[in-house]
Design an enzyme around this catalytic site. Structure first.
Site, mmCIF file in Angstrom:
data_model
loop_
_atom_site.group_PDB
_atom_site.id
_atom_site.type_symbol
_atom_site.label_atom_id
_atom_site.label_comp_id
_atom_site.label_asym_id
_atom_site.label_seq_id
_atom_site.Cartn_x
_atom_site.Cartn_y
_atom_site.Cartn_z
ATOM 1 N N HIS A 372 37.112 31.685 29.286
ATOM 2 C CA HIS A 372 36.332 32.665 29.967
ATOM 3 C C HIS A 372 35.934 33.404 28.602
ATOM 4 O O HIS A 372 36.750 33.662 27.944
ATOM 5 C CB HIS A 372 37.432 33.500 31.008
ATOM 6 N N PRO A 373 34.650 34.294 28.902
ATOM 7 C CA PRO A 373 34.522 35.108 27.765
ATOM 8 C C PRO A 373 35.163 36.449 27.720
ATOM 9 O O PRO A 373 35.585 36.729 28.801
ATOM 10 C CB PRO A 373 32.948 35.422 28.096
ATOM 11 N N SER A 389 28.920 33.648 34.045
ATOM 12 C CA SER A 389 29.508 34.645 33.390
ATOM 13 C C SER A 389 28.550 36.031 33.223
ATOM 14 O O SER A 389 28.565 37.030 33.261
ATOM 15 C CB SER A 389 30.056 34.180 32.264
ATOM 16 N N GLU A 392 27.318 37.620 36.257
ATOM 17 C CA GLU A 392 28.536 38.440 36.975
ATOM 18 C C GLU A 392 28.807 39.913 36.171
ATOM 19 O O GLU A 392 28.823 40.821 36.634
ATOM 20 C CB GLU A 392 29.733 37.640 36.870
ATOM 21 N N GLN A 393 28.705 39.630 34.914
ATOM 22 C CA GLN A 393 29.159 40.805 34.028
ATOM 23 C C GLN A 393 27.776 41.639 33.992
ATOM 24 O O GLN A 393 28.075 43.106 33.738
ATOM 25 C CB GLN A 393 29.503 40.423 32.780
ATOM 26 N N PHE A 424 40.822 39.453 28.308
ATOM 27 C CA PHE A 424 41.263 40.170 29.809
ATOM 28 C C PHE A 424 39.966 39.785 30.631
ATOM 29 O O PHE A 424 38.965 39.649 30.349
ATOM 30 C CB PHE A 424 40.758 41.640 29.397
ATOM 31 N N ALA A 427 37.846 39.739 37.936
ATOM 32 C CA ALA A 427 36.740 39.209 38.918
ATOM 33 C C ALA A 427 35.724 40.801 39.065
ATOM 34 O O ALA A 427 35.921 41.485 39.832
ATOM 35 C CB ALA A 427 37.155 39.234 40.170
ATOM 36 N N VAL A 428 34.849 40.490 38.026
ATOM 37 C CA VAL A 428 33.780 41.881 38.107
ATOM 38 C C VAL A 428 32.942 42.107 39.338
ATOM 39 O O VAL A 428 32.790 43.134 39.484
ATOM 40 C CB VAL A 428 32.910 41.657 36.690
#
Length: 473
Positions: A372-373, A389, A392-393, A424, A427-428
């Site tokens: 994961h980033p 990702s 999502e981010q 870290f 789930a954004v």
């Protein structure tokens, strides 16, 4: 591929809107089982007398003998019970479906004429009212084909509905393969019709009932009086009617037998139930063929071959390989599990993939976490961000930070990485950027083991969101 054929989910928590005609809140469907003259009897070439569903409690088959008492109980159904039920339903103009055993219909021409005159649906209840569980598939198929032919001769047209009742595990498959049936009712699995894909064909199933059924007058612990039967029917209707008014219309099947409900002391229970239903609005009294036609037009079958449990490994990985970030092995192992119809949903596939993730070694799970980033990748729009990702981010506002937010987030992220050895993860979709920063502050106080557990939970949560984003059949 290890595949489980039973569907333990059905429509789940979100059943379809039945869209019954004229906005009906419930479809009420009466079935008359016409079996008299088709039951086990040495006169019919059977090995023993009948012992099922009669007033003769504790009856057992009499090998090579006629059972006079049993025969006369069945004869009551054809001689008296049928006509009593016929008068009730025709007087009230309620359309019903008859499950007619072909050999029984052949021995009852007057009753068949009355059924036709009343415009009742006459579905097939098999060639004979006998057990088919021990039949070879070929023999059962021959009986079904003979039943169809005999039914056509007696009624004037082939049956569009099928219910064997005393069926085998091949019955539905054979019915689909023989073809020509608008529906099959050898199922008690739902309150709504549903489709099964079997032998390469889509077959509509309209479930039947064994509980709202007068057969319980002839079973231990069943109905003792007409009041018992009426109360059970009324309560069943009231629950289903309330569900319909709440936006989830259902179907209620009621099973009757001429030799049981046709008795005077039980007929009034049926009449009282109909009187109760008559006090309600938006009730559709329907034959089963009417329900089949409506369902076929309103809820046609979907392409089951595109469902996850039917996919080959390559297609499965192509579709689900990135659900767990850069970790296609999760999808590959999930494909090897005992998948079935219950997994053909976002929640079902998530359950399978989460099982694989949870049973993996700690090193493998750490690999998923590290794939994961970290937040620095999001802030700096790094190329290693997957398409999932990045979307999502960006949606959480992590690519549109103020200078102060960027500095705070980068500092917290570096401290987190130094302490735990993995990014870290959160789930954004469940947060905005302020909430993410608050959570990062709070989770810095956790131990490494606590954070490992929390990060794994968040990975699973992210996977579920990604699955929800996909198109599902």
């Amino acid at each position: 591929m290890d595949r489980y054929p039973r569907d333990m989910r059905g429509y789940g928590a979100r059943p379809p809107d039945a869209q019954w005609p004229n906005g009906a809140k419930i479809a009420v469907q009466f079935v008359m089982n016409y079996e008299e003259g088709g039951e086990n009897n040495v006169l019919h070439g059977d090995a023993a007398s009948e012992a099922f569903l009669s007033e003769v409690m504790g009856a057992e088959p009499w090998p090579n003998q006629r059972h006079w008492n049993m025969e006369s109980v069945y004869e009551y159904g054809s001689r008296a019970g049928f006509w009593r039920l016929h008068r009730l339903f025709t007087a009230l103009k309620i359309p019903i479906t008859v499950y007619g055993v072909a050999t029984a219909l052949a021995r009852s021409p007057d009753q068949v004429a009355a059924m036709r005159e009343a415009r009742w649906e006459i579905a097939s209840h098999g060639l004979k009212w006998i057990e088919y569980k021990d039949f070879y598939e070929k023999e059962e198929r021959e009986h079904m084909e003979q039943a169809i032919q005999l039914h056509r001769e007696i009624v004037g047209s082939r049956p569009r509905g099928w219910y064997a009742g005393r069926c085998s595990d091949n019955t539905v498959k054979i019915a689909a393969e023989v073809g020509g049936f608008a529906y099959v009712s050898d199922s008690y699995a739902d309150d709504l019709p549903y489709w099964v894909h079997i032998s390469g064909k889509d077959q509509l199933v309209i479930p039947y009932t064994l509980d709202a059924n007068d057969m319980r007058f002839a079973t231990a612990g069943g109905f003792a009086s007409g009041d018992d039967f009426y109360t059970y029917l009324r309560d069943t209707f009231d629950v289903l009617y309330a569900e319909g008014k709440a936006g989830q219309p259902k179907m209620m099947s009621i099973g009757l037998h001429c030799r049981l409900a046709g008795r005077p002391g039980r007929l009034m229970a049926v009449k009282r139930f109909i009187d109760h239903v008559a006090t309600k609005e938006n009730v559709w009294f329907a034959r089963r063929i009417d329900i089949a036609r409506h369902w076929t037009m309103t809820h046609p079958p979907k392409n089951v071959t595109a469902r996850p449990s039917r996919l080959d490994l390559t297609t499965f990985i192509s579709r689900f390989g990135e659900v767990f970030e850069h970790s296609t092995w999760v999808a590959e192992r999930a494909h090897k599990l005992e998948l079935g119809p219950a997994h053909d949903t976002p929640e079902g596939i998530h359950n399978a993939m989460a099982r694989v993730f949870r049973r993996a070694s700690e090193e493998e799970r750490l690999g998923v976490l590290r794939a994961h980033p970290d937040l620095g990748d999001a802030v700096n729009k790094a190329e290693r961000l997957s398409e999932h990702s990045a979307s999502e981010q960006a949606g959480a506002g992590l690519t549109a930070l103020t200078d102060e937010e960027r500095r705070e987030l980068m500092d917290l992220n570096e401290r987190y990485m130094a302490k735990n050895g993995f990014p870290f993860i959160i789930a954004v979709r469940d947060h905005d950027k302020a909430s993410i920063i608050r959570n990062l502050h709070a989770r810095l106080g956790n131990s490494k083991d606590e954070e490992m557990a929390e990060a794994c939970y968040q990975v699973e949560r992210i996977a579920l969101h990604r699955l929800y984003d996909m198109e599902w059949v």
